[in-house]
Design a protein around this motif. Structure first.
Motif, PDB file in Angstrom:
ATOM      1  N   VAL A   1      40.157  30.830  50.217  1.00 51.30           N
ATOM      2  CA  VAL A   1      40.888  30.686  48.963  1.00 51.30           C
ATOM      3  C   VAL A   1      39.873  30.841  47.839  1.00 51.30           C
ATOM      4  O   VAL A   1      38.878  30.111  47.783  1.00 51.30           O
ATOM      5  N   THR A   2      40.096  31.802  46.960  1.00 48.14           N
ATOM      6  CA  THR A   2      39.181  32.054  45.853  1.00 48.14           C
ATOM      7  C   THR A   2      39.931  31.933  44.533  1.00 48.14           C
ATOM      8  O   THR A   2      41.164  31.972  44.494  1.00 48.14           O
ATOM      9  N   ALA A   3      39.170  31.788  43.467  1.00 48.06           N
ATOM     10  CA  ALA A   3      39.757  31.723  42.130  1.00 48.06           C
ATOM     11  C   ALA A   3      38.725  32.175  41.113  1.00 48.06           C
ATOM     12  O   ALA A   3      37.507  32.087  41.354  1.00 48.06           O
ATOM     13  N   VAL A   4      39.204  32.650  39.993  1.00 45.75           N
ATOM     14  CA  VAL A   4      38.340  32.956  38.862  1.00 45.75           C
ATOM     15  C   VAL A   4      38.032  31.658  38.130  1.00 45.75           C
ATOM     16  O   VAL A   4      38.941  30.880  37.824  1.00 45.75           O
ATOM     17  N   ILE A   5      36.745  31.406  37.886  1.00 42.69           N
ATOM     18  CA  ILE A   5      36.325  30.266  37.073  1.00 42.69           C
ATOM     19  C   ILE A   5      35.661  30.836  35.824  1.00 42.69           C
ATOM     20  O   ILE A   5      34.724  31.630  35.922  1.00 42.69           O
ATOM     21  N   GLU A   6      36.141  30.441  34.671  1.00 46.56           N
ATOM     22  CA  GLU A   6      35.615  30.990  33.422  1.00 46.56           C
ATOM     23  C   GLU A   6      35.601  29.916  32.346  1.00 46.56           C
ATOM     24  O   GLU A   6      36.360  28.935  32.415  1.00 46.56           O
ATOM     25  N   PRO A   7      34.730  30.078  31.355  1.00 49.33           N
ATOM     26  CA  PRO A   7      34.696  29.103  30.262  1.00 49.33           C
ATOM     27  C   PRO A   7      35.848  29.316  29.292  1.00 49.33           C
ATOM     28  O   PRO A   7      36.352  30.432  29.130  1.00 49.33           O
ATOM     29  N   ALA A   8      36.270  28.221  28.650  1.00 51.42           N
ATOM     30  CA  ALA A   8      37.254  28.272  27.574  1.00 51.42           C
ATOM     31  C   ALA A   8      36.705  27.384  26.463  1.00 51.42           C
ATOM     32  O   ALA A   8      37.040  26.207  26.366  1.00 51.42           O
TER      33      ALA A   8
ATOM     34  N   PHE B   1      36.691  24.479  30.993  1.00 52.31           N
ATOM     35  CA  PHE B   1      36.658  25.376  32.138  1.00 52.31           C
ATOM     36  C   PHE B   1      38.085  25.684  32.586  1.00 52.31           C
ATOM     37  O   PHE B   1      38.955  24.803  32.565  1.00 52.31           O
ATOM     38  N   VAL B   2      38.296  26.915  33.013  1.00 58.55           N
ATOM     39  CA  VAL B   2      39.596  27.341  33.522  1.00 58.55           C
ATOM     40  C   VAL B   2      39.441  27.855  34.944  1.00 58.55           C
ATOM     41  O   VAL B   2      38.508  28.626  35.234  1.00 58.55           O
ATOM     42  N   TRP B   3      40.321  27.401  35.824  1.00 55.24           N
ATOM     43  CA  TRP B   3      40.468  27.977  37.167  1.00 55.24           C
ATOM     44  C   TRP B   3      41.798  28.725  37.187  1.00 55.24           C
ATOM     45  O   TRP B   3      42.855  28.130  36.919  1.00 55.24           O
ATOM     46  N   ARG B   4      41.745  29.999  37.518  1.00 60.09           N
ATOM     47  CA  ARG B   4      42.974  30.800  37.506  1.00 60.09           C
ATOM     48  C   ARG B   4      42.954  31.848  38.609  1.00 60.09           C
ATOM     49  O   ARG B   4      41.929  32.084  39.255  1.00 60.09           O
ATOM     50  N   ASP B   5      44.111  32.477  38.789  1.00 56.53           N
ATOM     51  CA  ASP B   5      44.274  33.586  39.745  1.00 56.53           C
ATOM     52  C   ASP B   5      43.812  33.201  41.148  1.00 56.53           C
ATOM     53  O   ASP B   5      42.987  33.879  41.770  1.00 56.53           O
ATOM     54  N   PHE B   6      44.369  32.102  41.671  1.00 52.58           N
ATOM     55  CA  PHE B   6      44.074  31.692  43.041  1.00 52.58           C
ATOM     56  C   PHE B   6      44.614  32.737  44.015  1.00 52.58           C
ATOM     57  O   PHE B   6      45.711  33.287  43.824  1.00 52.58           O
ATOM     58  N   ALA B   7      43.844  32.992  45.072  1.00 50.80           N
ATOM     59  CA  ALA B   7      44.264  34.023  46.028  1.00 50.80           C
ATOM     60  C   ALA B   7      43.639  33.764  47.382  1.00 50.80           C
ATOM     61  O   ALA B   7      42.588  33.109  47.506  1.00 50.80           O
ATOM     62  N   TRP B   8      44.313  34.277  48.421  1.00 47.81           N
ATOM     63  CA  TRP B   8      43.761  34.313  49.783  1.00 47.81           C
ATOM     64  C   TRP B   8      43.024  35.639  49.917  1.00 47.81           C
ATOM     65  O   TRP B   8      43.581  36.705  49.734  1.00 47.81           O
ATOM     66  N   GLN B   9      41.728  35.559  50.236  1.00 44.03           N
ATOM     67  CA  GLN B   9      40.879  36.745  50.192  1.00 44.03           C
ATOM     68  C   GLN B   9      40.134  36.916  51.502  1.00 44.03           C
ATOM     69  O   GLN B   9      39.534  35.967  52.023  1.00 44.03           O
ATOM     70  N   THR B  10      40.176  38.114  52.072  1.00 46.70           N
ATOM     71  CA  THR B  10      39.438  38.429  53.300  1.00 46.70           C
ATOM     72  C   THR B  10      38.426  39.554  53.093  1.00 46.70           C
ATOM     73  O   THR B  10      37.640  39.838  53.989  1.00 46.70           O
ATOM     74  N   SER B  11      38.472  40.204  51.939  1.00 47.44           N
ATOM     75  CA  SER B  11      37.534  41.283  51.627  1.00 47.44           C
ATOM     76  C   SER B  11      37.540  41.483  50.113  1.00 47.44           C
ATOM     77  O   SER B  11      38.328  40.864  49.396  1.00 47.44           O
ATOM     78  N   GLU B  12      36.661  42.326  49.658  1.00 46.52           N
ATOM     79  CA  GLU B  12      36.617  42.627  48.232  1.00 46.52           C
ATOM     80  C   GLU B  12      37.048  44.074  47.991  1.00 46.52           C
ATOM     81  O   GLU B  12      36.755  44.945  48.805  1.00 46.52           O
ATOM     82  N   PRO B  13      37.731  44.341  46.870  1.00 50.53           N
ATOM     83  CA  PRO B  13      38.211  43.370  45.881  1.00 50.53           C
ATOM     84  C   PRO B  13      39.463  42.647  46.370  1.00 50.53           C
ATOM     85  O   PRO B  13      40.083  43.062  47.351  1.00 50.53           O
ATOM     86  N   VAL B  14      39.842  41.585  45.681  1.00 49.20           N
ATOM     87  CA  VAL B  14      41.013  40.812  46.065  1.00 49.20           C
ATOM     88  C   VAL B  14      42.287  41.537  45.659  1.00 49.20           C
ATOM     89  O   VAL B  14      42.315  42.264  44.657  1.00 49.20           O
ATOM     90  N   ASP B  15      43.342  41.359  46.448  1.00 49.40           N
ATOM     91  CA  ASP B  15      44.657  41.929  46.157  1.00 49.40           C
ATOM     92  C   ASP B  15      45.560  40.788  45.699  1.00 49.40           C
ATOM     93  O   ASP B  15      46.131  40.072  46.508  1.00 49.40           O
ATOM     94  N   LEU B  16      45.681  40.604  44.378  1.00 44.55           N
ATOM     95  CA  LEU B  16      46.469  39.489  43.858  1.00 44.55           C
ATOM     96  C   LEU B  16      47.952  39.651  44.143  1.00 44.55           C
ATOM     97  O   LEU B  16      48.681  38.661  44.272  1.00 44.55           O
TER      98      LEU B  16
END
Length: 340
Positions: free
Chosen positions: A99-106, A110-125
């Protein structure tokens, strides 16, 4: 995104180890879970067997890098600013899924967004996105305070060691080997009185073999009391290694300040009552000993249960003779024997 803040914190969590019905071994993992608005974030992922990057058994350099990554003091390990929130409990490979997510400053937050199940890159949201989770806006001071303290704190030592006591050394050796495979240290002794007090305090549980009598048990308890060692005492309920490992795992988890998805198991003639506090997958297995002391394994139930108490019928094969039930979720394991 809503401007409302979500609270952020950390809490001890566990991925329960054990010996499964098919003979496979499952490693025990202690880790810190992310608490969002007072609840474990992992509980929102009802059917996921995973741990956070903040695991107790990872090397210090990797642990520190994970914390600094969450604080945005280091580059994200994945593309597009994505961080691993939960990964495979058996390995570190992204190919197992995470499970991955974008972490970015605000600003200062801090914001955690776009949670996804990821098995390779790039992620398919579109395919793997968790569209019902987040985004979360965390107040910067609270967020930094929870994570930054981990950089200077000494890791708490979990007493994942067990002392096995009994005359049947061969049987205890098989149990010890199984425990070590799941991540629990195990030693065998026939005389606790010769073990130094400082060593007794390193154990989290004592397991008595079936041939240890009441006087011997009392002497062992007295030795641990003199050493001021608070341990769990386990009377082996069955000569079945998977059941004993599950019973020890349950004992080691006693009194921990943790939330458990699997909260209760009560077995009566013909049925088992399973209590869960949060939606999760539960596996119920029956181990039955026949008159020749042979073990028969029956998978009674496996499925996702909603919060509440659920009654699971036991068929004739699962309930006949000397039977022991093991209920397992990702974070805990419980053992019961049907009352007769």
């Amino acid at each position: 995104m809503s401007a409302a803040y979500a609270t952020f914190g950390l809490a001890p969590a566990v991925r329960a180890g054990g010996v499964l019905a098919n003979g496979a071994y499952q490693a025990h993992r202690d880790f810190l879970d992310f608490m969002v608005d007072g609840s474990p974030l992992l509980f929102q992922l009802s059917d996921l067997d995973a741990v956070s990057p903040l695991a107790a058994d990872v090397p210090p350099a990797i642990f520190t890098a994970a914390v600094r990554g969450l604080l945005l003091q280091e580059e994200a390990p994945l593309r597009d600013g994505r961080h691993i929130i939960y990964g495979c409990p058996e390995c570190e490979g992204l190919e197992c899924g995470a499970v991955t997510a974008v972490i970015e400053p605000a600003g200062d937050d801090f914001v955690w967004r776009d949670f996804a199940w990821q098995t390779s890159e790039p992620v398919d949201l579109e395919w793997g996105g968790y569209h019902g989770i987040g985004p979360f806006l965390f107040e910067g001071g609270q967020y930094r305070g929870a994570l930054a303290g981990l950089l200077d704190a000494e890791p708490a030592a979990e007493r994942r060691r067990v002392l096995l006591i009994g005359p049947r050394v061969a049987a205890l050796a098989r149990l010890a080997a199984a425990l070590r495979t799941t991540g629990v240290g195990a030693e065998i002794t026939g005389d606790v009185s010769v073990v130094p007090a400082e060593e007794l305090r390193t154990y989290g549980a004592v397991v008595f073999g079936v041939r240890v009598d009441a006087c011997e048990k009392a002497a062992v308890r007295a030795s641990f009391e003199r050493a001021h060692a608070d341990v769990a005492y386990v009377d082996g309920v069955a000569p079945v290694v998977p059941v004993l490992v599950a019973q020890i795992e349950q004992a080691l988890d006693r009194g921990r300040a943790r939330l458990h998805r699997l909260a209760g198991l009560v077995a009566a003639e013909g049925a088992a009552d399973i209590e869960v506090t949060s939606t999760c997958r539960v596996r119920l297995t029956a181990y039955r000993l026949d008159r020749l002391s042979r073990t028969h394994v029956h998978e009674v139930y496996e499925g996702v249960l909603e919060p509440g108490i659920h009654r699971v019928p036991l068929d004739a094969k699962a309930a006949r003779g000397e039977t022991y039930l093991v209920a397992r979720a990702t974070d805990s394991v419980l053992v019961a024997s049907p009352a007769r």
